[in-house]
Enzyme design. Sequence first.
Site, PDB file in Angstrom:
ATOM      1  N   ASP A  35       0.834  -1.213   0.000  1.00  0.00           N
ATOM      2  CA  ASP A  35       0.000   0.000   0.000  1.00  0.00           C
ATOM      3  C   ASP A  35       0.866   1.260   0.000  1.00  0.00           C
ATOM      4  O   ASP A  35       1.980   1.262   0.514  1.00  0.00           O
ATOM      5  CB  ASP A  35      -0.918  -0.027   1.234  1.00  0.00           C
ATOM      6  CG  ASP A  35      -2.111   0.891   1.062  1.00  0.00           C
ATOM      7  OD1 ASP A  35      -2.347   1.364  -0.067  1.00  0.00           O
ATOM      8  OD2 ASP A  35      -2.808   1.139   2.066  1.00  0.00           O
ATOM      9  N   ASN A  83     -10.899  -2.736  -5.630  1.00  0.00           N
ATOM     10  CA  ASN A  83     -10.135  -1.738  -6.382  1.00  0.00           C
ATOM     11  C   ASN A  83     -10.784  -1.358  -7.722  1.00  0.00           C
ATOM     12  O   ASN A  83     -10.414  -0.355  -8.335  1.00  0.00           O
ATOM     13  CB  ASN A  83      -8.684  -2.203  -6.613  1.00  0.00           C
ATOM     14  CG  ASN A  83      -7.819  -2.133  -5.367  1.00  0.00           C
ATOM     15  OD1 ASN A  83      -6.922  -2.951  -5.154  1.00  0.00           O
ATOM     16  ND2 ASN A  83      -8.062  -1.154  -4.506  1.00  0.00           N
TER      17      ASN A  83
HETATM   18  C1  IPE Z   1      -5.305  -2.846  -0.401  1.00  0.00           C
HETATM   19  O1  IPE Z   1      -4.984  -1.507  -0.588  1.00  0.00           O
HETATM   20  C2  IPE Z   1      -5.338  -3.570  -1.711  1.00  0.00           C
HETATM   21  C3  IPE Z   1      -4.044  -3.742  -2.364  1.00  0.00           C
HETATM   22  C4  IPE Z   1      -2.873  -3.425  -1.884  1.00  0.00           C
HETATM   23  C5  IPE Z   1      -4.101  -4.357  -3.674  1.00  0.00           C
HETATM   24  P1  IPE Z   1      -6.134  -0.398  -0.729  1.00  0.00           P
HETATM   25  O2  IPE Z   1      -5.431   0.899  -0.858  1.00  0.00           O
HETATM   26  O3  IPE Z   1      -7.073  -0.770  -1.795  1.00  0.00           O
HETATM   27  O4  IPE Z   1      -6.873  -0.518   0.678  1.00  0.00           O
HETATM   28  P2  IPE Z   1      -7.808   0.509   1.454  1.00  0.00           P
HETATM   29  O5  IPE Z   1      -8.795   1.035   0.460  1.00  0.00           O
HETATM   30  O6  IPE Z   1      -6.912   1.586   1.959  1.00  0.00           O
HETATM   31  O7  IPE Z   1      -8.412  -0.285   2.542  1.00  0.00           O
HETATM   32  C1  IPE Z   2      -1.495   0.172  -3.476  1.00  0.00           C
HETATM   33  O1  IPE Z   2      -1.248   1.547  -3.499  1.00  0.00           O
HETATM   34  C2  IPE Z   2      -1.685  -0.375  -4.876  1.00  0.00           C
HETATM   35  C3  IPE Z   2      -3.040  -0.864  -5.173  1.00  0.00           C
HETATM   36  C4  IPE Z   2      -4.034  -0.911  -4.338  1.00  0.00           C
HETATM   37  C5  IPE Z   2      -3.277  -1.327  -6.525  1.00  0.00           C
HETATM   38  P1  IPE Z   2      -2.459   2.578  -3.521  1.00  0.00           P
HETATM   39  O2  IPE Z   2      -2.804   2.865  -4.935  1.00  0.00           O
HETATM   40  O3  IPE Z   2      -3.579   2.098  -2.682  1.00  0.00           O
HETATM   41  O4  IPE Z   2      -1.776   3.853  -2.881  1.00  0.00           O
HETATM   42  P2  IPE Z   2      -2.452   4.865  -1.859  1.00  0.00           P
HETATM   43  O5  IPE Z   2      -2.991   4.063  -0.711  1.00  0.00           O
HETATM   44  O6  IPE Z   2      -3.527   5.598  -2.603  1.00  0.00           O
HETATM   45  O7  IPE Z   2      -1.325   5.761  -1.452  1.00  0.00           O
HETATM   46 MG    MG Z   3      -4.081   2.327  -0.736  1.00  0.00          MG
END
Ligand code: IPE
Ligand code: IPE
Ligand code: MG
Length: 264
Positions: A35, A83
Amino acid sequence: MSCVQATSKENPKVEALPSSLDANRMPAHIAVIMDGNGRWAQAKGLPRMMGHRAGVEALKRTLRLCSDWGIGSLTAYAFSTENWSRPGDEVNFLMTLFERVLQRELDSLEKEQVKIRFWGDLTALPKRLQSLIDEATDRTSNNKGIHFNVCTNYGGRRELVLAAQKLADRSLKGDLDPALIDENIFASELLTAGEVDPDLLIRTSGERRISNFLLWQLAYAEIHVTDVLWPDFDANALTQALVDFQSRSRRFGGLEPIAPAEQI
Ligand code: IPE
Ligand code: IPE
Ligand code: MG
């Protein structure tokens, strides 16, 4: 951190285990919620997509380190069932990125003995990505190295529901007495069937939640949350997670700590 470079003819750049870690107390399976890609990019004034690109490099680095340090399985959360609710541009970018990276890396994954699998509802992914996934799974299925599990369109709840459906199906067909369904039978219908449960869950970027990841399998995982954003995750951050893991007393509901060899 003392990461001494070891060399060998077969693999010239094997990263030696840092001296702060005990080789006999390594987790067999690490799961990681990668994340913070978006925040990493935003902090640099870049579009979010650049964060995802940098995230791929962090994943390659982590896979290599885990393999070099003798970890049996690495499971990475790449795309959740939730997502899809992101803007279409970002979702499309991610799908294309997965495709390109897989195409580019497949030869070396195969050569380096990585056994790659994809867990999730793959039928919803673009067709080209699906065929690449099939090819990658196939070509590496007999590899003897690290298990690399990529959770793509994965949701823990969906996985549990699908397992329940399969069990109900088997019962309806008369193949399975519902009274005999136990934890082992249930686990055998999950995407992770045959894999040991994660010992360590790492989540980057400081969020303290599971976000629908491996709900069944994480029952007794040790959780390490780091503020490091995923694209910055490196040998140092992984070492810190492992030092934290090795400092834990794992009791599995009992009173005495259980050593890794006894957990199997
Ligand atoms: C969790 O990250 C999913 C992945 C790393 C693929 P998200 O960024 O989607 O999670 P939330 O929305 O903060 O819970
Ligand atoms: C994790 O990074 C990758 C995926 C969930 C695909 P994020 O895209 O959630 O990054 P933040 O949480 O917005 O910084
Ligand atoms: Mg995220």
